[in-house]
Design a protein around this motif. Structure first.
Motif, short mmCIF file in Angstrom:
data_model
loop_
_atom_site.label_atom_id
_atom_site.label_comp_id
_atom_site.label_asym_id
_atom_site.label_seq_id
_atom_site.Cartn_x
_atom_site.Cartn_y
_atom_site.Cartn_z
N THR A 97 1.06 -1.09 0.01
CA THR A 97 -0.13 0.10 0.17
C THR A 97 0.81 1.36 -0.02
O THR A 97 2.06 1.22 -0.09
CB THR A 97 -1.05 -0.07 1.08
OG1 THR A 97 0.03 0.24 2.49
CG2 THR A 97 -1.82 -1.41 1.29
N GLU A 98 0.37 2.45 0.13
CA GLU A 98 1.17 3.55 0.18
C GLU A 98 2.11 3.69 1.18
O GLU A 98 3.31 3.91 1.31
CB GLU A 98 0.24 4.79 -0.03
CG GLU A 98 -0.50 5.10 -1.20
CD GLU A 98 0.38 5.48 -2.27
OE1 GLU A 98 1.67 6.17 -2.12
OE2 GLU A 98 0.15 5.57 -3.62
N GLU A 99 1.53 3.00 2.25
CA GLU A 99 2.28 3.35 3.82
C GLU A 99 2.89 2.09 4.18
O GLU A 99 3.95 2.13 4.91
CB GLU A 99 1.21 3.75 4.86
CG GLU A 99 0.46 4.96 4.71
CD GLU A 99 -0.79 4.66 4.01
OE1 GLU A 99 -1.21 3.64 3.90
OE2 GLU A 99 -1.14 5.82 3.26
N VAL A 145 -1.57 -0.73 -4.06
CA VAL A 145 -0.52 -0.21 -5.13
C VAL A 145 -0.12 -1.33 -5.86
O VAL A 145 -0.20 -1.21 -7.12
CB VAL A 145 0.75 0.36 -4.29
CG1 VAL A 145 1.57 1.06 -5.50
CG2 VAL A 145 0.04 1.62 -3.68
#
Length: 153
Positions: A97-99, A145
């Motif tokens: 994911t983004e994080e 993502v």
């Protein structure tokens, strides 16, 4: 090369075998047609041949020259469609994911996203040592993502 004509031929080929679905379709500048398919039970060489023939036999090389490549989504290709997650239920995935980045078993697939589970060693709440705990992450498709099947030998 008219994209709509090729797209229609791909759709017709996939209608003949409903377990197959389109991942990617592209026509490059020199009339190089690239089709990537996947299937609920995987994709055989014969599946690729059937889709290829459907396209090739309905385009006129006299009218326009072209090259055609029909392939299956590779084992290490990122998952792109919810349908691909469904066929990989129970398998280990690597999801970014983004994080964060997760690695776990694909436990559930819904219209909105997926559930991953894995075991982790954590310090005991009281005292020394570690304990194994079951972890879970519920991720929406929008948050993902990239997701790949983790191949283990």
């Amino acid at each position: 090369m008219r994209e709509e004509v090729v797209k229609r031929l791909i759709e017709e080929a996939l209608e003949e075998n409903p377990s197959l679905f389109l991942i990617e379709f592209e026509i490059k500048g020199d009339n190089q047609i690239l089709v990537v398919i996947d299937g609920d039970q995987g994709v055989s060489v014969n599946d690729c041949i059937a889709v290829s023939r459907k396209i090739e036999h309905n385009l006129d090389r006299e009218e326009e020259d072209f090259s055609l490549e029909v392939t299956s989504a590779g084992a290490t290709s990122p998952l792109q469609l919810a349908r691909q997650y469904q066929k990989n239920l129970g398998r280990k995935l690597e999801v970014k994911t983004e994080e964060q980045q997760f690695e776990g078993n694909l436990e559930a697939v819904t219209e909105e996203g997926i559930t991953l589970t894995w075991k982790a060693r954590e310090p005991k709440p009281v005292g020394k040592g570690k304990v194994t705990v079951k972890k879970e992450a519920v991720l929406t498709y929008a948050d993902i993502v990239e997701a790949k099947v983790k191949i283990t030998f």
